[in-house]
Design a protein around this motif. Structure first.
Motif, PDB file in Angstrom:
ATOM      1  N   VAL A 104       7.306   2.961   7.032  1.00 58.29           N
ATOM      2  CA  VAL A 104       8.356   3.650   7.790  1.00 58.29           C
ATOM      3  C   VAL A 104       9.650   3.688   6.995  1.00 58.29           C
ATOM      4  O   VAL A 104      10.287   4.745   6.849  1.00 58.29           O
ATOM      5  N   GLN A 105      10.056   2.551   6.450  1.00 56.46           N
ATOM      6  CA  GLN A 105      11.314   2.546   5.703  1.00 56.46           C
ATOM      7  C   GLN A 105      11.195   3.370   4.422  1.00 56.46           C
ATOM      8  O   GLN A 105      12.158   4.015   4.001  1.00 56.46           O
ATOM      9  N   MET A 106      10.016   3.375   3.812  1.00 55.80           N
ATOM     10  CA  MET A 106       9.863   4.154   2.591  1.00 55.80           C
ATOM     11  C   MET A 106       9.830   5.652   2.875  1.00 55.80           C
ATOM     12  O   MET A 106      10.368   6.452   2.114  1.00 55.80           O
ATOM     13  N   ALA A 107       9.180   6.038   3.978  1.00 56.26           N
ATOM     14  CA  ALA A 107       9.128   7.457   4.334  1.00 56.26           C
ATOM     15  C   ALA A 107      10.523   7.991   4.653  1.00 56.26           C
ATOM     16  O   ALA A 107      10.898   9.083   4.212  1.00 56.26           O
ATOM     17  N   ALA A 155       1.723  -2.385   6.350  1.00 54.88           N
ATOM     18  CA  ALA A 155       1.803  -0.985   5.933  1.00 54.88           C
ATOM     19  C   ALA A 155       2.746  -0.190   6.824  1.00 54.88           C
ATOM     20  O   ALA A 155       3.457   0.711   6.359  1.00 54.88           O
ATOM     21  N   LEU A 156       2.770  -0.528   8.121  1.00 52.75           N
ATOM     22  CA  LEU A 156       3.633   0.186   9.060  1.00 52.75           C
ATOM     23  C   LEU A 156       5.110  -0.037   8.747  1.00 52.75           C
ATOM     24  O   LEU A 156       5.881   0.921   8.589  1.00 52.75           O
ATOM     25  N   LEU A 178       0.799  -1.232   0.000  1.00 57.72           N
ATOM     26  CA  LEU A 178       0.000   0.000   0.000  1.00 57.72           C
ATOM     27  C   LEU A 178       0.829   1.280   0.000  1.00 57.72           C
ATOM     28  O   LEU A 178       0.487   2.222  -0.727  1.00 57.72           O
ATOM     29  N   PRO A 179       1.916   1.407   0.804  1.00 59.91           N
ATOM     30  CA  PRO A 179       2.697   2.647   0.735  1.00 59.91           C
ATOM     31  C   PRO A 179       3.278   2.927  -0.643  1.00 59.91           C
ATOM     32  O   PRO A 179       3.383   4.094  -1.051  1.00 59.91           O
ATOM     33  N   THR A 209       6.084  15.676  -0.426  1.00 65.37           N
ATOM     34  CA  THR A 209       4.730  15.169  -0.670  1.00 65.37           C
ATOM     35  C   THR A 209       4.535  13.800  -0.042  1.00 65.37           C
ATOM     36  O   THR A 209       3.976  13.671   1.049  1.00 65.37           O
ATOM     37  N   TYR A 210       4.999  12.752  -0.721  1.00 67.65           N
ATOM     38  CA  TYR A 210       4.620  11.431  -0.226  1.00 67.65           C
ATOM     39  C   TYR A 210       5.485  10.954   0.918  1.00 67.65           C
ATOM     40  O   TYR A 210       5.056  10.074   1.685  1.00 67.65           O
ATOM     41  N   GLY A 211       6.678  11.514   1.100  1.00 65.64           N
ATOM     42  CA  GLY A 211       7.470  11.140   2.263  1.00 65.64           C
ATOM     43  C   GLY A 211       6.765  11.466   3.573  1.00 65.64           C
ATOM     44  O   GLY A 211       6.506  10.575   4.400  1.00 65.64           O
ATOM     45  N   PRO A 212       6.381  12.727   3.793  1.00 64.35           N
ATOM     46  CA  PRO A 212       5.625  13.047   5.016  1.00 64.35           C
ATOM     47  C   PRO A 212       4.215  12.469   5.023  1.00 64.35           C
ATOM     48  O   PRO A 212       3.672  12.182   6.087  1.00 64.35           O
ATOM     49  N   ALA A 213       3.597  12.288   3.831  1.00 63.40           N
ATOM     50  CA  ALA A 213       2.214  11.829   3.794  1.00 63.40           C
ATOM     51  C   ALA A 213       2.073  10.375   4.215  1.00 63.40           C
ATOM     52  O   ALA A 213       0.980   9.964   4.625  1.00 63.40           O
ATOM     53  N   ILE A 214       3.141   9.590   4.103  1.00 63.46           N
ATOM     54  CA  ILE A 214       3.050   8.194   4.523  1.00 63.46           C
ATOM     55  C   ILE A 214       2.777   8.103   6.021  1.00 63.46           C
ATOM     56  O   ILE A 214       2.147   7.146   6.492  1.00 63.46           O
TER      57      ILE A 214
END
Length: 226
Positions: free
Chosen positions: A115-118, A110-111, A19-20, A177-182
């Motif tokens: 986290v690693q993707m953000a 998702a967690l 999902l992330p 954008t998507y870094g903080p949005a995760i």
């Protein structure tokens, strides 16, 4: 009790880890769509009023800033509807159709993945952004003026600057954008799961596929005593 070996939980774990990435791709596409709408509006104003490009401010007409602000504001709301629906509906759909065991796998998947993707997106995007500043301000050339291996002709330096601009174009939506949005994705999925926990845990409403359909097949295919 959550059993990671349970196929229903493991299935949710895999989907949750995906999902992330899906959410991030939607955010990146939304940023590109909004940016292109802004570019087309600016091009339109330049074509209709070429005098906007005049260097002399005397007699130069004012650009339509309000139109550009409207495009940015509208896009910031409209383009985030699909990612928002993905975050809000995923726990509900998963719980209703696949049951509480699958939902219990969806959230940690998702967690951990988010986290690693953000962290990766924020650091990578910031590095690309700072790289462009480092090169465009001339500090890179100053720091390497005594290094014969990093002395390039003007044409080559132009290519290096262009590459840094491309990296910054990708890095900005990553870190902004998507870094903080995760972070919102993780928290909102958890909150929605808690709110709809009674529905998901209800035997009549939760697990329509895994709990009721598959159990029905198991009863049908069970051997009968002679």
């Amino acid at each position: 009790h959550v059993n990671i070996i349970d196929p229903r939980t493991f299935f949710g774990l895999l989907i949750g880890a995906m999902l992330p990435y899906w959410f991030s791709a939607m955010c990146m596409r939304s940023v590109g769509t909004a940016a292109m709408a802004m570019v087309r509006e600016i091009e339109r104003q330049f074509k209709e009023k070429p005098e906007l490009l005049d260097q002399n401010p005397v007699g130069r007409p004012k650009p339509d800033h309000e139109k550009c602000v409207t495009i940015a504001t509208t896009a910031s709301l409209r383009e985030m509807i699909p990612p928002g629906l993905l975050v809000c509906l995923s726990p509900i759909i998963f719980g209703v159709f696949f049951g509480k065991e699958s939902l219990a796998g969806l959230l940690p998947g998702a967690l951990v993945s988010g986290v690693q993707m953000a962290i990766s997106a924020s650091n990578t995007g910031g590095a690309w952004d700072n790289c462009k500043k480092y090169i465009k301000t001339g500090q890179w050339a100053i720091d390497n003026k005594d290094n014969p291996l990093k002395k390039f002709e003007a044409k080559k330096m132009k290519e290096i600057e262009d590459a840094s601009v491309i990296g910054d174009t990708i890095g900005d939506p990553m870190k902004d954008t998507y870094g903080p949005a995760i972070n919102i994705l993780i928290k909102l999925m958890a909150i929605i799961s808690v709110v709809f926990a009674p529905t998901v845990g209800d035997p009549k409403l939760g697990g329509l596929i895994f709990d009721r359909l598959l159990s029905g097949w198991a009863i049908r295919d069970a051997p009968t005593a002679d």
